[in-house]
Design a protein around this motif. Structure first.
Motif, short mmCIF file in Angstrom:
data_model
loop_
_atom_site.label_atom_id
_atom_site.label_comp_id
_atom_site.label_asym_id
_atom_site.label_seq_id
_atom_site.Cartn_x
_atom_site.Cartn_y
_atom_site.Cartn_z
N ARG A 138 -1.64 -1.74 -6.16
CA ARG A 138 -0.69 -1.70 -5.06
C ARG A 138 0.51 -0.88 -5.47
N ASN A 139 0.92 0.04 -4.64
CA ASN A 139 2.07 0.88 -4.91
C ASN A 139 3.18 0.51 -3.95
N TYR A 158 -5.10 13.20 -2.15
CA TYR A 158 -5.42 11.87 -1.64
C TYR A 158 -6.90 11.59 -1.87
N ASN A 186 -5.50 6.71 -0.05
CA ASN A 186 -4.47 6.49 -1.07
C ASN A 186 -4.00 7.84 -1.58
N GLN A 239 -9.08 -3.34 -2.69
CA GLN A 239 -7.62 -3.32 -2.62
C GLN A 239 -7.07 -4.64 -2.09
N ARG A 294 4.18 7.37 -3.77
CA ARG A 294 3.26 7.91 -4.74
C ARG A 294 3.45 7.27 -6.11
N ARG A 333 -10.43 4.81 -1.00
CA ARG A 333 -10.80 3.75 -1.94
C ARG A 333 -11.22 2.51 -1.16
N HIS A 363 -14.29 4.89 -5.14
CA HIS A 363 -13.41 5.84 -4.48
C HIS A 363 -14.08 7.20 -4.40
N TYR A 409 -9.88 2.97 2.42
CA TYR A 409 -8.53 3.32 2.84
C TYR A 409 -8.03 4.54 2.08
N TYR A 436 -2.91 10.35 -4.37
CA TYR A 436 -3.39 10.39 -5.74
C TYR A 436 -3.20 11.80 -6.31
N LYS A 462 0.84 -1.19 0.00
CA LYS A 462 0.00 0.00 0.00
C LYS A 462 0.88 1.24 0.00
N PRO A 463 0.42 2.33 -0.59
CA PRO A 463 1.24 3.54 -0.62
C PRO A 463 1.40 4.13 0.76
#
Length: 662
Positions: free
Chosen positions: A654-655, A408, A402, A416, A659, A411, A427, A400, A404, A375-376
């Motif tokens: 998934r990041n 932010y 995120n 996820q 970012r 989402r 989202h 959660y 973006y 997760k980021p």
């Protein structure tokens, strides 16, 4: 705008690597000679452009230079400044550009032709090393031959980027299979070495040192023993404690992190890192395959021309592009390759750790990070006022936060954690949701009936507190008890003086000490009562101040940069946001959009049964595998049309990096 033929000249060029047949200084020297032949004023010098490269500047007088920028990027600092000044300044009559590929390597050749037209229509002559393009005169037709040649030149320059990408991918695949470095900085505990093709070591390379020598390559080898000892200590501590505690222990011992004192650009500002460890750095060191003397390549796919495949370059597909548009362009995204499509080769040294023990440690790390890995991670004190207070009514899961596009959003957590297999890509924009809940709080607070009830309740509490603090009866009772104790002490003191023997003296003295302690206790309690009574305040005034603060509470929390105050307000009022989503046809795509919702405060019951089961990704994956592809972990999904699947929304799930997008 009329321009003189004997006016002023400007120089523009773009250089991505600085590895061409001529240096930027030699390009400027060519422009100087050309300007002298044409009788133009030109103040650029080779020394100035070399200084621009060292200082990172893009504009210096008559020189406009974009260093380290890809040719298909048509919005650049130097190029934008050159076009703006050339169009606004009538004294500019010529622009010196080494070649057309130094102006642009566009993905679409028409973009390069349009860029030239903007300048030539304004009456500016473009001077290249191999040709001169005069300005376009009004009322005259364009020469088809010139248009065709320009199209071919820009098409060739764009094709060069593709050919270069193909060469680089093939070269990196070959180096990766042989165990050599494919570029970049070595990880913590390792150093770059110049070696021959057979692996014979020549010498250790300095940081950022570049050596091009036939038959030689760069190899990552174990570095100083001090760093290797820290790595072993990290691995031992991770076996019994989480990564966060390991990082705290290293920071407490004063051990500097791998990037200590390095310059790093955050939000466009260069700053030095503090050298503190964090859990991400610790886990990345533990997961480094070089500890097992193995090198992996191709973990991620990047690039906008061709992309890596274990068998060679491949074309980009629809899954390689983002679904949202940035500056009216569809941008490619970073894709994570499966392990089967990565190249793993043996490094040219012995393993630094026990393989079996290290595999057990990796299994522990996977178990610990099952919920959060991938997760980021937000930078610094990131805004998250609605954390754990936004819920997806379609599946009953929390949404959660995120990162973006510099902001932010929230989402769906089920989407996820199941990699898009369950629920939908639902989202909501984070700042917008925060402002909405704040407006609900303001509306609730400013309700006439609520304010009246609030005033009554505050008045009751104030009167109760005042009565408790300033009770006259309690003060009188304490005073009477204290007077009686002091009278008894006088009697006891006389009896103490009249004692006939030692036994009588001791008995009377014990009673005197008991009365003395009683006197001290009553004196202290009476003093506290008198102090609180003497500090009585105007309760009506305090109630009015509290009501005024309540009226301004939402306004104060809604100010820019007040996410912490908004979060405190949501926590005190127990504000929660429940959102419902439904599919909406948007041209050729179907997306889920918000169609309703509920905001609750205090002890109000939620409109849905909030998900209380496991949220661990591994447990959800096991449940999906055992129950089949059609199973749903939450029954709430069955009551809504969850028709948007991950196949229609190919954005990153998934990041891994800050970012980043996978």
């Amino acid at each position: 705008m009329k321009r003189s033929n004997q006016g002023r000249g400007m120089f523009y060029s773009r250089d991505s690597l600085g590895l061409h047949e001529m240096t930027p200084g030699e390009y400027v020297r060519w422009a100087q000679g050309k300007a002298k032949d044409l009788g133009l004023t030109f103040e650029g010098t080779p020394e100035r452009i070399e200084k621009m490269i060292r200082t990172g500047r893009s504009v210096d007088g008559d020189i406009f230079f974009d260093y380290g920028v890809s040719g298909n990027v048509l919005t650049r600092e130097g190029l934008n400044a050159m076009v703006e000044q050339a169009l606004d300044d009538p004294s500019v009559s010529h622009i010196f550009i080494p070649r057309r590929d130094r102006l642009a390597r566009p993905d679409n050749p028409l973009d390069g032709v349009r860029l030239e037209d903007v300048l030539r229509v304004a009456g500016i002559t473009l001077v290249f090393m191999d040709k001169t393009c005069p300005p376009h005169h009004k009322g005259r037709r364009r020469n088809p031959a010139d248009l065709i040649m320009a199209m071919l030149d820009y098409d060739r320059s764009g094709q060069d980027r593709r050919d270069l990408a193909q060469k680089i991918i093939y070269a990196q695949i070959r180096l990766a299979k042989l165990g050599f470095s494919t570029g970049g900085r070595p990880p913590y505990g390792f150093r770059r070495w110049l070696v021959r093709e057979d692996g014979t070591r020549v010498r250790e390379l300095m940081e950022k040192e570049k050596v091009r020598m036939p038959g030689h390559h760069v190899l990552w080898l174990p570095g100083p023993e001090e760093e290797l000892a820290i790595i072993r200590r990290i691995l031992e501590m991770l076996e019994s404690m989480p990564a966060g505690r390991v990082a705290a222990a290293l920071n407490q011992d004063g051990i500097l992190s791998p990037d200590a004192n390095r310059l790093r650009k955050v939000a466009g500002v260069l700053s030095r890192t503090r050298g503190l460890w964090n859990h991400t750095t610790v886990t990345n060191i533990a997961r480094n395959p070089l500890l097992l003397a193995m090198r992996s390549y191709g973990r991620r796919c990047v690039g906008d021309q061709l992309r890596f495949d274990c068998n060679g370059p491949r074309e980009l597909t629809d899954e390689d592009y983002r679904t949202d548009r940035v500056s009216d362009q569809v941008k490619p995204k970073v894709i994570r390759n499966p392990e089967a499509n990565q190249i793993v080769s043996a490094a040219r040294f012995e393993p630094l750790v026990d393989p079996a023990r290290h595999q057990q440690l990796l299994a522990k790390l996977d178990e610990r990070g099952g919920r959060q890995r991938g997760k980021p991670r937000a930078r610094g004190q990131a805004e998250n006022p609605l954390g754990c207070r936004v819920f997806d009514m379609n599946c009953s899961w929390p949404m959660y936060r995120n990162a973006y596009n510099g902001s932010y959003r929230y989402r769906c957590g089920l989407y996820q954690q199941t990699h898009g297999a369950e629920c939908s890509h639902n989202h909501v924009d984070g700042p917008t949701a925060t402002r909405f809940v704040l407006s609900c709080v303001r509306q609730r607070l400013l309700s006439p009936t609520l304010m009246k009830r609030l005033e009554q309740r505050l008045t009751e509490l104030a009167e109760r507190q005042s009565a408790k603090q300033g009770s006259e009866q309690e003060t009188a009772r304490k005073s009477s008890a204290l007077a009686k104790v002091r009278a008894d002490m006088e009697k006891v003191s006389r009896n103490l003086a009249l004692a006939d023997n030692a036994d009588q003296y001791r008995a009377v003295a014990a009673v005197f000490e008991e009365l003395k302690q009683r006197e001290a206790l009553l004196t202290r309690e009476l003093s506290e009562l008198q102090s609180s009574t003497g500090n009585d305040i105007d309760m009506a005034s305090e109630v009015r101040k509290t009501l005024e603060l309540a009226e301004r509470l939402a306004e104060l929390a809604n100010r820019e940069g007040a996410a912490d105050r908004a979060a405190a307000l949501f926590r005190l009022s127990n504000a929660r946001l429940f959102l419902a989503f439904s599919p909406v046809q948007l041209k050729k795509q179907v997306r889920n959009r918000i169609t309703g919702g509920v905001v609750t405060f205090g002890s109000a019951a939620p409109p849905i049964q909030i998900h209380e089961g496991p949220t661990d990704h591994t447990k959800l994956a096991a449940a999906l595998t055992s129950a089949g592809a059609d199973s749903r972990p939450s029954a709430a999904c069955d009551s809504h049309e969850c028709t948007i699947g991950s196949g229609q929304e190919v954005e990153s799930l998934r990041n891994v990096q800050h970012r980043g997008r996978i």
